[in-house]
Design an enzyme around this catalytic site. Structure first.
Site, short mmCIF file in Angstrom:
data_model
loop_
_atom_site.label_atom_id
_atom_site.label_comp_id
_atom_site.label_asym_id
_atom_site.label_seq_id
_atom_site.Cartn_x
_atom_site.Cartn_y
_atom_site.Cartn_z
N THR A 1 -0.84 -0.43 5.35
CA THR A 1 -1.00 -0.38 6.81
C THR A 1 -0.42 -1.63 7.45
OG1 THR A 1 -2.98 0.97 6.59
CG2 THR A 1 -2.76 -0.28 8.64
N ASN B 1 2.14 12.21 3.06
CA ASN B 1 0.93 12.11 2.25
C ASN B 1 0.07 13.35 2.26
OD1 ASN B 1 0.85 10.87 4.96
ND2 ASN B 1 -1.35 10.78 4.63
N GLN C 1 3.77 6.79 -0.43
CA GLN C 1 3.54 7.94 -1.31
C GLN C 1 4.77 8.25 -2.16
OE1 GLN C 1 0.72 9.43 -1.88
NE2 GLN C 1 -0.53 8.73 -0.16
N SER D 1 2.39 0.31 -1.38
CA SER D 1 0.99 -0.09 -1.50
C SER D 1 0.54 0.13 -2.95
CB SER D 1 0.14 0.75 -0.54
OG SER D 1 -1.22 0.44 -0.69
N HIS E 1 -2.51 0.64 -4.36
CA HIS E 1 -3.61 1.50 -4.84
C HIS E 1 -3.22 2.97 -4.99
CE1 HIS E 1 -5.37 3.36 -1.03
NE2 HIS E 1 -4.59 2.44 -0.49
N THR F 1 -3.30 -17.77 2.03
CA THR F 1 -3.27 -17.95 0.57
C THR F 1 -3.05 -16.60 -0.11
OG1 THR F 1 -4.76 -19.81 0.81
CG2 THR F 1 -4.58 -18.86 -1.40
N CYS G 1 -10.67 15.85 8.99
CA CYS G 1 -10.77 14.40 8.86
C CYS G 1 -11.25 13.88 10.21
CB CYS G 1 -9.43 13.75 8.56
SG CYS G 1 -8.51 14.65 7.34
N1 PLP Z 1 1.22 5.24 4.48
C1 PLP Z 1 0.94 6.33 3.77
C2 PLP Z 1 1.93 7.44 3.70
C3 PLP Z 1 -0.29 6.44 3.10
O1 PLP Z 1 -0.58 7.54 2.41
C4 PLP Z 1 -1.20 5.37 3.20
C5 PLP Z 1 -2.52 5.45 2.55
O2 PLP Z 1 -3.18 6.46 2.59
C6 PLP Z 1 -0.84 4.25 3.95
C7 PLP Z 1 0.39 4.21 4.57
C8 PLP Z 1 -1.74 3.08 4.10
O3 PLP Z 1 -1.79 2.29 2.94
P1 PLP Z 1 -3.03 1.31 2.72
O4 PLP Z 1 -4.20 2.17 2.34
O5 PLP Z 1 -2.61 0.40 1.62
O6 PLP Z 1 -3.24 0.59 3.99
#
Ligand code: PLP
Length: 378
Positions: free
Chosen positions: A70, A149, A179, A199, A201, A238, A324
């Site tokens: 994000t 996503n 994604q 990202s 995770h 940091t 959602c």
């Molecule tokens: N962009 C997309 C396409 C995502 O699927 C996500 C997370 O769901 C994000 C951005 C945001 O990533 P983060 O959770 O690391 O902020």
């Protein structure tokens, strides 16, 4: 538990957690400190940066750590508009971007920018022509995601970049590849975007760490956070050393036999299509040829939140494409303009290298039971 929500987040393998634990407890130095503990951490952070840059196909000096995807999306939007403030105040994006991009664009709208939100076709596709047609001489930024996503559609970023060079060479291109990273084959160079977001995770890394690639057409990028000299002075604070260690370890693990993993996920998706399509009233929404890890379907007439709750009670984790937002379809599903009964029943299954055919069987059986025992309400 059966976990079919890898597009939301992914489990962290033991080796990733171990790498993070070592950094938290033993190698805990601040990379800015000038004694060996700090200097060693600085050396390691740069080595982890090289690992991730290698996976992305860019120079390590072009990769900047952020606190999440994000943050990287927000940074890209504001930095592109800043660089092109004398070019114009127009942004082109799509109606199906992640809210990290959409809300950043809305914020720019409040600053006086005009934003064109491109609508997808009913199968979720967006074409390069459609994007390029919307580009004007005063377009500062084009932001189009690499993989959607919720649907898994892959968007033609390289074609957009090529077309842009002819139509408006000053406009900067951002792609949210959160994604797409290590899910579909690409490199930062092959895509040709000026900014690219990833990202950790979504690939077996920890939450709370992302990165932004900034290409060479971006001169003197606008810093995101003012303060210390971290991230070349562009994103002070940091370094999140344990998260960065986990990000690099996750990328390293994913890269081992990556093609086999992608093939496995694609086979699982195809198997899921076959199994789920046998359920009455089930409609597959994801178009063929999408990313291997995302499958969007609708149990037409059955509210998705009820499905998610019911399967959740049975230990099966999937996500609702709708509901959602208090029972309303998500902005992505709404943009497809599907009949209400279809959009109201959208659920997303998403897979990882660990997903098995038995997981899909259990999910298909639970969905069949839901269909047979619950009243349709839409
Ligand atoms: N962009 C997309 C396409 C995502 O699927 C996500 C997370 O769901 C994000 C951005 C945001 O990533 P983060 O959770 O690391 O902020």
């Amino acid at each position: 538990m059966i976990y079919l929500d890898h597009a939301a987040t992914t489990p962290v393998p033991r080796a990733v957690a171990d790498a993070m634990y070592e950094v938290l407890t033993e190698q805990f130095g601040n990379p800015s400190s000038q004694y060996p503990l700090g200097l060693e951490m600085k050396r390691r952070v740069e080595s982890w940066r090289r690992t991730i840059a290698g996976a992305l196909g860019c120079d390590a000096r072009q990769l900047f750590f952020t606190s999440c995807g994000t943050e990287a999306d927000n940074w890209a939007v504001t930095a592109a508009c800043w660089q092109n403030r004398h070019v114009g105040r127009h942004i082109v994006t799509t109606a199906v971007e992640h809210s990290a991009v959409l809300e950043a664009c809305r914020w720019m709208e409040r600053q006086g920018y005009e934003v064109t939100y491109l609508a997808p076709a009913q199968d979720g596709s967006i074409t390069a022509e459609q994007v390029l047609d919307a580009v004007r001489p005063d377009t500062a930024l084009i932001s189009v995601m690499l993989v959607n996503n919720e649907l898994g559609n892959v968007y033609p970023i390289a074609d957009i970049a090529r077309g842009l060079a002819a139509k408006n060479p000053k406009a900067l291109l951002h792609t949210d590849a959160v994604q797409g990273f290590l899910k579909v084959p690409f490199t930062a160079r092959s895509l040709g975007a000026d900014f690219l977001t990833i990202s950790a995770h979504k690939i077996g890394g920890p939450k709370g760490i992302g990165a932004l690639y900034i290409g060479q057409r971006v001169k003197n990028p606008k810093p995101l956070l003012a303060g210390g000299e971290q991230e070349s002075g562009l994103r002070a604070g940091t370094e999140a050393t344990a998260q960065i260690a986990g990000f690099a370890k996750a990328a390293e693990l994913r890269l081992e036999n990556l093609e086999d993993k992608l093939r496995h996920m694609a086979r699982i998706r195809d198997y899921a299509v076959e199994r789920l399509a046998a359920i009455p009233d089930l409609k597959v929404l994801s178009a063929p040829g999408g990313a291997p890890h995302v499958l969007s379907v609708s149990l037409v007439g059955w509210p998705s939140q009820n499905i998610v709750n019911d399967l959740g009670q049975q230990g099966i984790c999937i996500s609702a494409g709708s509901a959602c937002h208090q029972g309303k379809p998500s902005h992505v599903i709404a943009a497809l303009k599907l009949p209400k009964k279809v959009s109201g029943g959208v659920i997303r299954l998403s897979f990882g290298p660990e997903t098995t055919a038995a997981d899909i069987d259990a999910c298909a059986e639970a969905l069949q039971r839901h269909h047979d025992t619950r009243m349709p309400m839409l």
